[in-house]
Motif scaffolding. Structure first.
Motif, PDB file in Angstrom:
ATOM      1  N   LEU A 253       0.810  -1.217   0.000  1.00  0.00           N
ATOM      2  CA  LEU A 253       0.000   0.000   0.000  1.00  0.00           C
ATOM      3  C   LEU A 253       0.845   1.270   0.000  1.00  0.00           C
ATOM      4  CD1 LEU A 253      -2.967  -0.958   2.317  1.00  0.00           C
ATOM      5  CD2 LEU A 253      -2.810  -1.039  -0.161  1.00  0.00           C
TER       6      LEU A 253
ATOM      7  N   THR B  72       3.802   3.467  -2.177  1.00  0.00           N
ATOM      8  CA  THR B  72       4.396   3.529  -3.521  1.00  0.00           C
ATOM      9  C   THR B  72       5.850   3.105  -3.419  1.00  0.00           C
ATOM     10  OG1 THR B  72       5.085   5.794  -3.196  1.00  0.00           O
ATOM     11  CG2 THR B  72       2.931   5.463  -4.188  1.00  0.00           C
TER      12      THR B  72
ATOM     13  N   LEU C 247      -4.449   7.260   0.178  1.00  0.00           N
ATOM     14  CA  LEU C 247      -4.807   5.888   0.521  1.00  0.00           C
ATOM     15  C   LEU C 247      -5.252   5.781   1.974  1.00  0.00           C
ATOM     16  CD1 LEU C 247      -2.501   3.438  -1.288  1.00  0.00           C
ATOM     17  CD2 LEU C 247      -4.761   2.896  -0.375  1.00  0.00           C
TER      18      LEU C 247
ATOM     19  N   LYS D 282       6.286   6.534  -8.434  1.00  0.00           N
ATOM     20  CA  LYS D 282       5.007   6.750  -7.759  1.00  0.00           C
ATOM     21  C   LYS D 282       4.037   5.588  -7.933  1.00  0.00           C
ATOM     22  CE  LYS D 282       4.924  11.744  -7.492  1.00  0.00           C
ATOM     23  NZ  LYS D 282       4.349  12.961  -8.072  1.00  0.00           N
ATOM     24  N   ARG D 283       4.574   4.512  -8.513  1.00  0.00           N
ATOM     25  CA  ARG D 283       3.680   3.357  -8.678  1.00  0.00           C
ATOM     26  C   ARG D 283       3.668   2.523  -7.410  1.00  0.00           C
ATOM     27  NH1 ARG D 283       5.101   0.508 -14.352  1.00  0.00           N
ATOM     28  NH2 ARG D 283       4.854   2.299 -15.723  1.00  0.00           N
ATOM     29  N   PHE D 284       2.664   1.665  -7.355  1.00  0.00           N
ATOM     30  CA  PHE D 284       2.662   0.688  -6.276  1.00  0.00           C
ATOM     31  C   PHE D 284       3.501  -0.496  -6.705  1.00  0.00           C
ATOM     32  CE2 PHE D 284      -1.282   2.976  -5.293  1.00  0.00           C
ATOM     33  CZ  PHE D 284      -0.987   3.295  -3.981  1.00  0.00           C
TER      34      PHE D 284
ATOM     35  N   LYS E  82       0.149   9.908  -2.554  1.00  0.00           N
ATOM     36  CA  LYS E  82      -0.675   8.721  -2.765  1.00  0.00           C
ATOM     37  C   LYS E  82      -0.977   8.050  -1.449  1.00  0.00           C
ATOM     38  CE  LYS E  82      -0.550   6.666  -7.275  1.00  0.00           C
ATOM     39  NZ  LYS E  82       0.155   5.836  -8.229  1.00  0.00           N
ATOM     40  N   ARG E  83       0.031   8.105  -0.579  1.00  0.00           N
ATOM     41  CA  ARG E  83      -0.088   7.435   0.686  1.00  0.00           C
ATOM     42  C   ARG E  83      -1.154   8.113   1.547  1.00  0.00           C
ATOM     43  NH1 ARG E  83       5.209   7.365   4.116  1.00  0.00           N
ATOM     44  NH2 ARG E  83       4.435   6.654   6.132  1.00  0.00           N
TER      45      ARG E  83
ATOM     46  N   THR F  46      -0.200  -5.385   6.930  1.00  0.00           N
ATOM     47  CA  THR F  46       0.685  -4.257   6.628  1.00  0.00           C
ATOM     48  C   THR F  46       1.585  -3.954   7.820  1.00  0.00           C
ATOM     49  OG1 THR F  46      -1.095  -3.355   5.319  1.00  0.00           O
ATOM     50  CG2 THR F  46       0.704  -1.862   5.853  1.00  0.00           C
TER      51      THR F  46
ATOM     52  N   GLU G 174       7.758   5.622  -1.501  1.00  0.00           N
ATOM     53  CA  GLU G 174       7.412   5.588  -0.078  1.00  0.00           C
ATOM     54  C   GLU G 174       8.035   4.372   0.599  1.00  0.00           C
ATOM     55  OE1 GLU G 174       3.125   7.911  -0.484  1.00  0.00           O
ATOM     56  OE2 GLU G 174       3.197   5.719  -0.541  1.00  0.00           O
TER      57      GLU G 174
END
Ligand SMILES: Nc1ncnc2c1ncn2[C@@H]1O[C@H](COP(=O)(O)OP(=O)(O)OP(=O)(O)O)[C@@H](O)[C@H]1O
Ligand SMILES: [Mg+2]
Lengths: 220, 543
Positions: free
Chosen positions: A94, A96, B6, A134-136, B2-3, B430, A99
């Motif tokens: 979850l 990227t 999400l 920036k992709r997962f 994005k995080r 996670t 990240e």
């Protein structure tokens, strides 16, 4: 000065009858890539876990540059002395790509902008272009995912990189790419890279090969 | 970026699933509470009537010897009253009383044609002309009081045998005569009131007779809806409304439609009565009170009542003489029980009400309570009749709505629960992965614990708060609509939302999830780091 030195290291699992690693002694140098090979059950992973600071040797010493592991905080050792390259499995789905790479730095309190810069650098170094940052992870190939895992390890700036079967899930082409990266890290950045493998192709790519057999480590 | 997005999405999904759970269970809880309220608030009306109503024919001789009103009316002893009132807290006894109300202005309505009315009496001074076994011939009659129309110069009156010796031919004295009309003819019967042995003074009998002509049957009741004839639909409201519980404390009354019309009265007019203190049974089948010396009031209270409605009884005016009727006479005036003057209604006294009404509570307990009461009543020579006031329809409505609501909320509850479990499993996975990676990367345990738990807990609890607030608001807007809908088949309350369920369900779910999360992190932190590494490596190998 060796990057990492083993002196008469032995290890017996709790409850085990005979040592799994027997009297291993070796000096790992910076700027070199090593492959540790040997039959299954011979003690390769056990040896690596001691190098990684996951276990203390039963007897003997692990010495990082000039400091004995016994006198070091193991967390600090893992943070600054060595870096473990995981298999792609250890990417968080979850987060990227970027990240994922930033996560350990973030936890260490490195400012976000700084961390991002380092992550981008590391990712480019392992050949993941900007557009994929920036992709997962699920949107990357297995080989790319493994390279992201390498990039994450790189960011700590540790002098020693450790990997247990880093190419275990990869095809020939990807194995070659990963090994190229590891070689470059050893040769261009002067890191000490130690890889445990079954794969002869990987062993071939290393500068030196060490053999484990029944817990006994011998250099070729 | 994005995080963050999400995280927000996850928080929203968590909130949504908790909303689903909370709303679904909350709506059910709301209904169950309302259903329970409706069940508890529902009461039946249980009436105690005499066990046997004798065949009674006013045309036969039995009529004269047995006054059915007295034999029918159970005079309850304290003991019996106690027994009946055993379940007093659940359904107190609501008695109805009757007293004589004398109006200076209005006359009692004449009874149906051919029907005997105790109220009509004629008091005369006359000379005994002749005496037979069963009749007395009077002449030179002079009016003293009572029914003036019934006065004639010469009167032939029936006489019971035991009175035959009382007078001799040629006596001039006062006579009290009961009188009634048949086929336009006045008929008479010698009353015992003025027999010398009775010792009643003539002027008392005169005033009693006058009062009877102006006498109305004042029935004091808490709620006319509890009267069996009303329940059966045989006594109906024609104008305005009947006496209700809410009339307690006000001086209002309900009169017969015929009385209103024949006296040119209207709703809103007031009637002034002298209310007598002699309580008598209101179960007066022939529609008249007999105020004899023994039953005559000793004290009076003057009260004015405003007319708020009129009634008509299906049996009034068209019963046959052979038929025993429970009808209230058209000279009945219904007033709130609270209007019974204090002097007449000392709270400690035990009266002899004819019809007792009990209000057993709890829709689902009615059958059981009827059973208890039947047993007790049978021992006192009474029988119970019960009107469950539509309980079976209410119960059916509740069952149907419960099933409908379950079907309606099940998707919310199920999808909420499933989504929540999935989200929670994802969260645990996670966190587990993150912990492994970071511990191997040398992040100190305390920092790791804080950094993994706090954001997740914050996310979880804010999602829970949002979901609960959502459910609360949504159900809040729906509740009124639902109550309106439910009020079609059951009684609804003014209660608020089921806060317990609305807060407890998501709260408990969040608590369990928080606990699970904390436990997992503690477990991971406590686990040997080597095992952690080996396990993750092994898992990777299998991929
Ligand atoms: N946690 C443990 N407790 C006890 N014995 C263990 C444990 N982990 C490994 N061993 C034993 O130690 C020996 C060495 O194991 P190790 O995992 O180091 O072998 P390896 O060379 O890495 O093998 P492979 O090539 O299959 O990965 C084996 O005999 C194994 O059964
Ligand atoms: Mg191994």
């Amino acid at each position: 000065m060796n990057a990492l030195t083993l002196e008469n290291v032995s290890y017996t699992y709790p409850g085990g009858t005979s040592p799994v690693v027997k009297n291993a002694s070796f000096g790992f140098e910076a700027g070199t890539i090593y492959a540790v090979v040997g039959p299954s059950g011979s003690g390769k992973s056990t040896l690596l876990s001691m190098l990684a600071g996951l276990d203390m040797p039963g007897s003997g010493d692990v010495i990082l540059q000039e400091e004995n592991l016994k006198s070091l905080d193991l967390d600090k050792y893992r943070r600054e002395g060595v870096s473990i390259i995981f298999q792609a499995f250890c990417l968080l789905p979850l987060l990227t790509v970027r990240e994922n790479v930033c996560l350990p730095m973030e936890m260490q309190g490195i400012p976000e902008a700084n961390a991002r810069e380092r992550a981008a650098e590391a990712l480019v170094k392992v050949g993941i272009e900007e557009s994929k940052h920036k992709r997962f992870p699920s949107a990357l190939s297995g080989g790319e995912q493994q390279r992201v895992a390498i990039a994450r390890s790189l960011c700590s700036g540790a002098p020693v990189l450790l990997a247990d079967e880093p190419t275990g899930n990869l095809d020939g082409e990807n194995t070659r790419i990963v090994m190229d990266i590891l070689r470059r890290l050893a040769h261009e950045e002067g890191r000490c890279v130690i890889v445990v493998t079954h794969d002869p192709e990987v062993a071939e790519a290393a500068d030196r090969v060490l053999r484990m057999k029944d817990g006994v480590l011998t250099a070729e | 970026m994005k995080r963050r997005f999400l995280s927000l999405l996850l928080a929203c999904l968590t909130a949504a699933s908790l909303f689903g759970l909370s709303y679904g269970l909350g709506l059910n809880a709301l209904f169950l509470r309302e259903a329970q309220y409706s069940t508890e608030a529902h009461y039946g009306i249980l009436t105690l009537l005499p066990e046997n109503v004798p065949d009674f024919n006013p045309g036969t001789n039995a009529y004269w010897t047995a006054d059915p009103r007295r034999s029918l009316i159970p005079v309850l002893t304290d003991d019996e009253y106690e027994k009946l009132n055993k379940h007093n807290t659940a359904y107190p006894i609501h008695p109805r009383y009757m007293t004589l109300g004398v109006s200076a202005e209005y006359f009692r309505l004449p009874p149906p044609e051919g029907y005997y009315d105790y109220a009509d009496r004629l008091v005369v001074e006359a000379v005994v002309q002749s005496i037979n076994d069963d009749s007395l011939q009077l002449t030179d009659c002079v009016f003293l009081g009572g029914k003036a129309e019934a006065l004639q110069k010469s009167i032939s009156a029936w006489l019971s045998e035991d009175l035959a010796e009382t007078w001799s031919v040629g006596d001039r004295t006062e006579f009290s005569l009961r009188t009634w009309q048949e086929n336009g003819l006045w008929l008479y019967r010698v009353d015992k009131e003025l027999v010398p042995k009775g010792g009643t003074k003539p002027e008392d009998v005169v005033s009693m007779s006058e009062d009877n002509l102006h006498g109305f049957d004042l029935v004091f009741t808490e709620d006319m809806g509890w009267i069996w004839r009303v329940m059966q639909g045989e006594l109906c409201c024609i104008q305005g409304r009947l006496i209700e519980e809410t009339d307690a404390g006000s001086r209002v009354c309900v009169v017969s439609e015929r009385f209103l019309r024949e006296n040119d009265l209207a709703l809103g007019d007031s009637l002034l009565f002298r209310v007598g203190d002699k309580l008598c049974s209101q179960f007066a089948p022939i529609g008249a009170l007999a105020y004899t010396t023994t039953q005559y009031p000793r004290r009076w209270a003057e009260e004015a009542f405003e007319i708020i409605g009129t009634f008509a009884d299906a049996d009034n005016g068209n019963w046959t003489a052979d038929e025993f009727a429970y009808a209230y006479s058209e000279s009945t005036v219904f007033v709130p029980l609270s209007a019974l003057p204090e002097t007449i209604y000392p709270s400690s006294a035990r009266y002899t009400p004819a019809e007792l009404t009990l209000l057993p509570e709890g829709g689902d307990a009615l059958e059981r309570k009827l059973g208890w009461m039947q047993e007790i009543a049978a021992g006192i020579g009474l029988r119970c009749v019960m009107d469950d006031r539509g309980w079976s329809a209410i119960a059916a409505g509740i069952d149907a709505e419960e099933a409908r609501l379950r079907a309606r909320t099940l998707p919310f509850i199920l999808s909420g629960a499933v989504l929540l479990v999935l989200l929670f499993a994802g969260l645990l996975l996670t966190v587990k992965r993150k912990c492994t990676v970071l511990r191997l990367a040398g992040v100190p345990k305390r920092r790791l614990a804080a950094r993994t738990m706090i954001p997740s807990l914050v996310l979880l609890w804010s999602a829970a708060a949002a979901g609960t607030a959502g459910a609360f608001l949504y159900l809040g807007t729906e509740a009124a609509w639902f109550r309106e809908k439910w009020s079609a088949f059951m009684q609804v309350s003014e209660q608020g939302l089921p806060m317990g369920t609305l807060i407890l369900v998501p709260g408990l779910a969040s608590l369990v999830m928080s606990g699970g999360l904390v436990l997992l992190v503690l477990l991971l932190l406590g686990q040997d780091i080597h095992d952690l590494a080996v396990r993750s490596q092994r898992k990777a190998g299998k991929q």
